[in-house]
Write an enzyme that holds these catalytic residues in place. Structure first.
Site, PDB file in Angstrom:
ATOM      1  N   ASN A   6     -13.850  -1.402  -3.200  1.00  0.00           N
ATOM      2  CA  ASN A   6     -12.422  -1.474  -3.492  1.00  0.00           C
ATOM      3  C   ASN A   6     -11.997  -2.947  -3.483  1.00  0.00           C
ATOM      4  O   ASN A   6     -12.145  -3.632  -2.466  1.00  0.00           O
ATOM      5  CB  ASN A   6     -11.642  -0.688  -2.439  1.00  0.00           C
ATOM      6  CG  ASN A   6     -10.166  -0.604  -2.751  1.00  0.00           C
ATOM      7  OD1 ASN A   6      -9.531  -1.599  -3.077  1.00  0.00           O
ATOM      8  ND2 ASN A   6      -9.589   0.583  -2.628  1.00  0.00           N
ATOM      9  N   HIS A   9      -7.766  -6.004  -2.216  1.00  0.00           N
ATOM     10  CA  HIS A   9      -7.304  -7.131  -1.407  1.00  0.00           C
ATOM     11  C   HIS A   9      -7.730  -8.489  -1.950  1.00  0.00           C
ATOM     12  O   HIS A   9      -7.285  -9.520  -1.431  1.00  0.00           O
ATOM     13  CB  HIS A   9      -7.710  -6.928   0.045  1.00  0.00           C
ATOM     14  CG  HIS A   9      -6.971  -5.768   0.658  1.00  0.00           C
ATOM     15  ND1 HIS A   9      -5.596  -5.710   0.701  1.00  0.00           N
ATOM     16  CD2 HIS A   9      -7.406  -4.606   1.183  1.00  0.00           C
ATOM     17  CE1 HIS A   9      -5.213  -4.580   1.256  1.00  0.00           C
ATOM     18  NE2 HIS A   9      -6.296  -3.891   1.547  1.00  0.00           N
ATOM     19  N   HIS A  42      -6.498   0.656  -6.422  1.00  0.00           N
ATOM     20  CA  HIS A  42      -5.325   1.500  -6.215  1.00  0.00           C
ATOM     21  C   HIS A  42      -4.129   0.803  -6.849  1.00  0.00           C
ATOM     22  O   HIS A  42      -3.688  -0.236  -6.357  1.00  0.00           O
ATOM     23  CB  HIS A  42      -5.101   1.712  -4.718  1.00  0.00           C
ATOM     24  CG  HIS A  42      -3.967   2.634  -4.389  1.00  0.00           C
ATOM     25  ND1 HIS A  42      -3.703   3.055  -3.095  1.00  0.00           N
ATOM     26  CD2 HIS A  42      -3.020   3.220  -5.161  1.00  0.00           C
ATOM     27  CE1 HIS A  42      -2.646   3.857  -3.092  1.00  0.00           C
ATOM     28  NE2 HIS A  42      -2.210   3.959  -4.335  1.00  0.00           N
ATOM     29  N   ARG A  44      -0.537   0.813  -7.043  1.00  0.00           N
ATOM     30  CA  ARG A  44       0.604   1.375  -6.328  1.00  0.00           C
ATOM     31  C   ARG A  44       1.889   1.238  -7.136  1.00  0.00           C
ATOM     32  O   ARG A  44       2.003   0.376  -8.004  1.00  0.00           O
ATOM     33  CB  ARG A  44       0.786   0.669  -4.980  1.00  0.00           C
ATOM     34  CG  ARG A  44      -0.220   1.093  -3.923  1.00  0.00           C
ATOM     35  CD  ARG A  44       0.047   0.363  -2.617  1.00  0.00           C
ATOM     36  NE  ARG A  44      -0.741   0.931  -1.523  1.00  0.00           N
ATOM     37  CZ  ARG A  44      -0.299   1.856  -0.690  1.00  0.00           C
ATOM     38  NH1 ARG A  44       0.938   2.314  -0.811  1.00  0.00           N
ATOM     39  NH2 ARG A  44      -1.070   2.324   0.264  1.00  0.00           N
ATOM     40  N   ARG A  48       1.883  -3.900  -5.188  1.00  0.00           N
ATOM     41  CA  ARG A  48       1.733  -4.885  -4.116  1.00  0.00           C
ATOM     42  C   ARG A  48       0.427  -5.667  -4.199  1.00  0.00           C
ATOM     43  O   ARG A  48       0.302  -6.740  -3.616  1.00  0.00           O
ATOM     44  CB  ARG A  48       1.849  -4.229  -2.743  1.00  0.00           C
ATOM     45  CG  ARG A  48       0.707  -3.300  -2.397  1.00  0.00           C
ATOM     46  CD  ARG A  48       0.828  -2.744  -0.988  1.00  0.00           C
ATOM     47  NE  ARG A  48       2.010  -1.919  -0.816  1.00  0.00           N
ATOM     48  CZ  ARG A  48       2.237  -1.186   0.282  1.00  0.00           C
ATOM     49  NH1 ARG A  48       1.368  -1.217   1.270  1.00  0.00           N
ATOM     50  NH2 ARG A  48       3.305  -0.431   0.369  1.00  0.00           N
ATOM     51  N   GLU A  69      -7.518   4.943  -8.018  1.00  0.00           N
ATOM     52  CA  GLU A  69      -6.747   5.606  -6.968  1.00  0.00           C
ATOM     53  C   GLU A  69      -5.265   5.516  -7.318  1.00  0.00           C
ATOM     54  O   GLU A  69      -4.781   4.452  -7.710  1.00  0.00           O
ATOM     55  CB  GLU A  69      -6.990   4.938  -5.612  1.00  0.00           C
ATOM     56  CG  GLU A  69      -8.341   5.207  -5.012  1.00  0.00           C
ATOM     57  CD  GLU A  69      -8.440   4.684  -3.589  1.00  0.00           C
ATOM     58  OE1 GLU A  69      -7.469   4.051  -3.097  1.00  0.00           O
ATOM     59  OE2 GLU A  69      -9.487   4.902  -2.964  1.00  0.00           O
ATOM     60  N   THR A 100      -3.046   3.465   2.846  1.00  0.00           N
ATOM     61  CA  THR A 100      -3.010   4.923   2.856  1.00  0.00           C
ATOM     62  C   THR A 100      -3.326   5.426   4.251  1.00  0.00           C
ATOM     63  O   THR A 100      -4.359   5.093   4.829  1.00  0.00           O
ATOM     64  CB  THR A 100      -4.015   5.494   1.847  1.00  0.00           C
ATOM     65  OG1 THR A 100      -3.762   4.917   0.561  1.00  0.00           O
ATOM     66  CG2 THR A 100      -3.884   6.998   1.751  1.00  0.00           C
ATOM     67  N   GLU A 151     -12.690  13.139  -1.619  1.00  0.00           N
ATOM     68  CA  GLU A 151     -12.968  11.949  -0.824  1.00  0.00           C
ATOM     69  C   GLU A 151     -12.433  12.198   0.575  1.00  0.00           C
ATOM     70  O   GLU A 151     -11.227  12.309   0.782  1.00  0.00           O
ATOM     71  CB  GLU A 151     -12.334  10.690  -1.410  1.00  0.00           C
ATOM     72  CG  GLU A 151     -12.647   9.458  -0.565  1.00  0.00           C
ATOM     73  CD  GLU A 151     -12.133   8.154  -1.148  1.00  0.00           C
ATOM     74  OE1 GLU A 151     -11.978   7.192  -0.373  1.00  0.00           O
ATOM     75  OE2 GLU A 151     -11.898   8.096  -2.368  1.00  0.00           O
ATOM     76  N   HIS A 190     -12.274   4.886   3.818  1.00  0.00           N
ATOM     77  CA  HIS A 190     -11.152   4.396   4.619  1.00  0.00           C
ATOM     78  C   HIS A 190     -11.632   3.974   6.007  1.00  0.00           C
ATOM     79  O   HIS A 190     -12.153   4.780   6.765  1.00  0.00           O
ATOM     80  CB  HIS A 190     -10.029   5.424   4.772  1.00  0.00           C
ATOM     81  CG  HIS A 190      -8.694   4.752   5.028  1.00  0.00           C
ATOM     82  ND1 HIS A 190      -7.950   4.158   4.043  1.00  0.00           N
ATOM     83  CD2 HIS A 190      -8.004   4.562   6.174  1.00  0.00           C
ATOM     84  CE1 HIS A 190      -6.835   3.659   4.538  1.00  0.00           C
ATOM     85  NE2 HIS A 190      -6.848   3.875   5.846  1.00  0.00           N
TER      86      HIS A 190
END
Length: 241
Positions: A6, A9, A42, A44, A48, A69, A100, A151, A190
């Site tokens: 992922n 970030h 993801h 959003r 963000r 996602e 999440t 998931e 996660h």
């Protein structure tokens, strides 16, 4: 079992200064070159971290699996069907949350997913995954909807005290067995890192993919992306060969 990275970030760091770097697409390419089987992002509602232009560039540049996602909003359904990723992972999304915080409540979303969300996604070839806590009823309802994969939310396991981790691993093991028995793929993600990943791999069967982001990206500040991805792959290979 495959490792998906992922890269959200990387975009968080870029957005902190409003500059064009670091580029999440470049990061995705480095991860794949190091051996990752694919990339997770993801998008959003508040944008963000990942932005719309990142999504389309990722689609153009990612060679392996691309996992989108998203919350099940009309806006995201429209973008997803245009982008046509390999996998769409539907997640709950709260505006005030840092990340999440748990799986979907299937009792709450079932009718909406059945009447609106799944029909829209089934017009494409995109596989549908649902992000769920290891709860039997949620998994059964996901199967009734015809989900391709689940998931499992591993955040509770990852963040609980050492004395409670075995209980959470038992829940995850039972959930993975049920998912597999119902004919769906078992994914997980996660809170996973190099310290807790071995316990997950040793205990939870039938894992198809793990999605790892924050811990991997954080470690790469010191080690670099290539070395960090390879360290995770070595951990996986210790169990799967």
């Amino acid at each position: 079992m495959k490792l998906l990275v992922n890269i959200d970030h990387i975009a968080t760091l870029r957005n902190a200064r409003g500059e064009g770097y670091p580029d999440p697409v470049e990061a995705a390419q480095i991860c794949e070159e190091a051996g990752a089987a694919g990339i997770v992002f993801h998008l959003r509602g508040d944008r963000r971290h990942i932005r719309d232009e990142d999504v389309y560039r990722l689609k153009e540049n990612v060679r392996g699996k691309l996992d989108f996602e998203m919350a099940a909003s009309e806006e995201m359904l429209e973008i997803c069907t245009k982008v046509d990723p390999h996998l769409c992972t539907l997640v709950p999304e709260g505006r005030e949350e840092l990340t999440t915080e748990g799986g979907l409540n299937m009792e709450t979303v079932y009718n909406d997913f059945k009447g609106r969300v799944f029909p829209a996604l089934r017009k494409t070839d995109v596989e549908i995954s649902l992000f769920l806590d290891p709860n039997t009823r949620d998994i059964e309802l996901a199967h009734e909807l015809g989900a391709d994969a689940i998931e499992l939310h591993t955040g509770t396991f990852a963040n609980t005290s050492a004395g409670k981790q075995q209980h959470e691993l038992t829940r995850l093991r039972k959930a993975a067995t049920l998912i597999n028995d119902l004919g769906m793929k078992v994914n997980a993600g996660h809170g996973l890192n190099l310290e807790n990943l071995p316990d997950l791999l040793e205990t939870v069967p039938h894992l198809n993919e793990v999605s790892i982001g924050h811990a991997l990206i954080s470690k790469s500040i010191y080690w670099g992306l290539e070395k960090t991805v390879k360290a995770y792959l070595e951990t996986i290979e210790d169990f799967y060969g």
